[in-house]
Design an enzyme around this catalytic site. Structure first.
Site, short mmCIF file in Angstrom:
data_model
loop_
_atom_site.label_atom_id
_atom_site.label_comp_id
_atom_site.label_asym_id
_atom_site.label_seq_id
_atom_site.Cartn_x
_atom_site.Cartn_y
_atom_site.Cartn_z
N SER A 193 0.85 -1.20 0.00
CA SER A 193 0.00 0.00 0.00
C SER A 193 0.88 1.24 0.00
O SER A 193 2.05 1.18 0.42
CB SER A 193 -0.86 0.00 1.27
OG SER A 193 -1.44 1.27 1.49
N TYR A 209 -1.37 -0.58 10.61
CA TYR A 209 -1.68 -0.94 9.21
C TYR A 209 -0.50 -0.57 8.32
O TYR A 209 -0.03 -1.39 7.53
CB TYR A 209 -2.97 -0.25 8.74
CG TYR A 209 -3.25 -0.56 7.28
CD1 TYR A 209 -3.64 -1.84 6.90
CD2 TYR A 209 -3.09 0.41 6.29
CE1 TYR A 209 -3.86 -2.15 5.56
CE2 TYR A 209 -3.31 0.11 4.96
CZ TYR A 209 -3.69 -1.17 4.60
OH TYR A 209 -3.90 -1.47 3.26
P1 NDP Z 1 -11.78 -5.74 0.78
O1 NDP Z 1 -12.17 -5.56 2.20
O2 NDP Z 1 -12.78 -5.41 -0.28
O3 NDP Z 1 -11.25 -7.23 0.54
C1 NDP Z 1 -10.42 -7.86 1.47
C2 NDP Z 1 -10.32 -9.34 1.17
O4 NDP Z 1 -9.43 -9.93 2.13
C3 NDP Z 1 -11.65 -10.06 1.27
O5 NDP Z 1 -11.77 -10.96 0.21
C4 NDP Z 1 -11.54 -10.80 2.59
O6 NDP Z 1 -12.24 -12.04 2.53
C5 NDP Z 1 -10.04 -11.09 2.65
N1 NDP Z 1 -9.63 -11.34 4.03
C6 NDP Z 1 -9.48 -10.45 5.04
N2 NDP Z 1 -9.17 -11.09 6.18
C7 NDP Z 1 -9.12 -12.42 5.88
C8 NDP Z 1 -8.87 -13.59 6.63
N3 NDP Z 1 -8.59 -13.56 7.94
N4 NDP Z 1 -8.92 -14.80 5.99
C9 NDP Z 1 -9.20 -14.84 4.69
N5 NDP Z 1 -9.43 -13.78 3.91
C10 NDP Z 1 -9.40 -12.59 4.52
O7 NDP Z 1 -10.46 -4.85 0.61
P2 NDP Z 1 -9.50 -4.57 -0.65
O8 NDP Z 1 -9.90 -5.35 -1.82
O9 NDP Z 1 -9.38 -3.11 -0.78
O10 NDP Z 1 -8.12 -5.09 -0.04
C11 NDP Z 1 -7.33 -6.09 -0.65
C12 NDP Z 1 -5.87 -5.82 -0.29
O11 NDP Z 1 -5.47 -4.57 -0.88
C13 NDP Z 1 -5.59 -5.68 1.21
O12 NDP Z 1 -4.39 -6.35 1.50
C14 NDP Z 1 -5.45 -4.18 1.42
O13 NDP Z 1 -4.63 -3.87 2.51
C15 NDP Z 1 -4.82 -3.78 0.10
N6 NDP Z 1 -4.97 -2.37 -0.26
C16 NDP Z 1 -6.20 -1.79 -0.34
C17 NDP Z 1 -6.32 -0.45 -0.68
C18 NDP Z 1 -7.63 0.26 -0.71
O14 NDP Z 1 -7.63 1.52 -0.71
N7 NDP Z 1 -8.77 -0.43 -0.79
C19 NDP Z 1 -5.13 0.34 -1.00
C20 NDP Z 1 -3.89 -0.37 -0.86
C21 NDP Z 1 -3.82 -1.67 -0.54
P3 NDP Z 1 -13.28 -12.57 3.66
O15 NDP Z 1 -13.72 -11.40 4.48
O16 NDP Z 1 -14.38 -13.22 2.88
O17 NDP Z 1 -12.48 -13.57 4.42
C1 8X3 Z 2 -5.04 1.48 1.80
C2 8X3 Z 2 -4.73 2.88 1.41
O1 8X3 Z 2 -4.24 5.20 2.25
O2 8X3 Z 2 -6.12 4.02 3.26
O3 8X3 Z 2 -3.90 0.76 1.94
O4 8X3 Z 2 -3.86 3.40 3.80
S1 8X3 Z 2 -4.74 3.89 2.75
#
Ligand code: NDP
Ligand code: 8X3
Length: 248
Positions: free
Chosen positions: A135, A148
């Site tokens: 991120s 985080y």
């Molecule tokens: P979402 O919340 O939409 O998706 C997160 C996914 O992670 C879900 O499919 C969830 O599945 C899975 N997950 C979380 N905890 C667990 C667990 N304990 N076991 C299995 N699966 C798990 O978020 P994003 O798509 O945005 O996030 C995806 C990745 O991208 C993350 O690593 C996040 O940190 C990263 N990211 C996101 C950004 C943003 O602005 N959205 C920016 C930068 C990075 P379920 O709950 O069904 O288990």
């Molecule tokens: C998710 C982006 O800026 O909310 O990783 O940390 S931010």
């Protein structure tokens, strides 16, 4: 024969979009997550090229059972997309919930390294690839980002360390570092606060899960002699702010 990808966190957001994008580009995809019904819906949509694997990434025994039960047509993973992850809370460190900190570390760090360790021998055998979701929070600190951001800095540095260790194996490793992507991320972070979600993304034209999935697919399909080490993305609407100064 199509290549095989394992995408963690395919029930929502970036991971779900990755599953669609990769299947659309002739990959066979194992999609993981805790919400079985979401994975079943993806299976109904994507058909035989998608295999749902329901487990909590923190539960190594459940993970190993799911991997051991992979059908022959999904055995032999070429690409690991370590995407499952979360932020919990926006409180300053001094008032943060320690359990939330532990959950972020267990999910974003411990589970990620454990799965990577498990799959590395096969990835080396097949000269595969690892794409990790870090991120912008890895590089740019912000108030309330504390643990985080720390977990995502770990993911970035772990990715670079893997690159170093894997020299000569042909395995590629990339740390993808997005800024604001509209997914369920903020709802999870704020325990379902729709107003917080709307306030963050409203009028900002954030990136979408599909934007990041296209990037993941592009990185995965580069010629085998090319490695993108780190890749930082933001929506045009997002950029940097200055330092803060506390005054008497
Ligand atoms: P979402 O919340 O939409 O998706 C997160 C996914 O992670 C879900 O499919 C969830 O599945 C899975 N997950 C979380 N905890 C667990 C667990 N304990 N076991 C299995 N699966 C798990 O978020 P994003 O798509 O945005 O996030 C995806 C990745 O991208 C993350 O690593 C996040 O940190 C990263 N990211 C996101 C950004 C943003 O602005 N959205 C920016 C930068 C990075 P379920 O709950 O069904 O288990
Ligand atoms: C998710 C982006 O800026 O909310 O990783 O940390 S931010």
């Amino acid at each position: 024969m199509s290549r095989i990808a394992l995408v963690t966190g395919a029930t929502s957001g970036i991971g779900e979009a990755c599953a669609r994008s990769l299947v659309g580009s002739d990959w066979r995809v194992i999609g993981t997550g805790r919400r079985a019904e979401r994975l079943e819906a993806l299976k109904a949509e994507l058909g035989d090229a998608f295999h749902p694997a329901v487990f909590d990434v923190r539960d190594e025994a459940a993970r190993d059972a799911a991997l051991a039960a992979l059908p022959e047509s999904f055995a032999g993973i070429d690409l690991l997309v370590n995407n499952a992850g979360l932020a919990l809370g926006t409180s300053p460190a001094q008032s943060a919930d320690l359990d939330q900190w532990k959950t972020m570390i267990e999910t974003n760090v411990t589970a990620l390294v454990s799965l990577t360790h498990k799959l590395l021998p096969g990835l080396i055998e097949r000269k595969g690839a690892v794409i990790n979701l870090s991120s912008v929070a890895a590089t740019y600190p912000y108030a309330g980002g504390n643990v985080y951001g720390g977990t995502k800095a770990f993911v970035r540095q772990f990715s670079l360390g893997l690159r170093s260790d894997l020299a000569g194996t042909g395995v590629r490793v990339c740390s993808i570092e997005p800024g604001m992507v509209e997914t369920e991320f903020t709802l999870v972070r704020t325990s379902g606060n729709q107003q917080a979600h709307d306030a963050l993304y409203g009028g900002a034209t954030p990136m979408t899960g599909e934007d990041i999935a296209e990037t993941v697919r592009w990185v995965a399909e580069l010629p085998p002699h090319l490695n993108i080490n780190t890749l930082e993305l933001m929506p045009v609407s997002q950029s940097f702010a200055g330092f803060q100064v506390a005054r008497d």
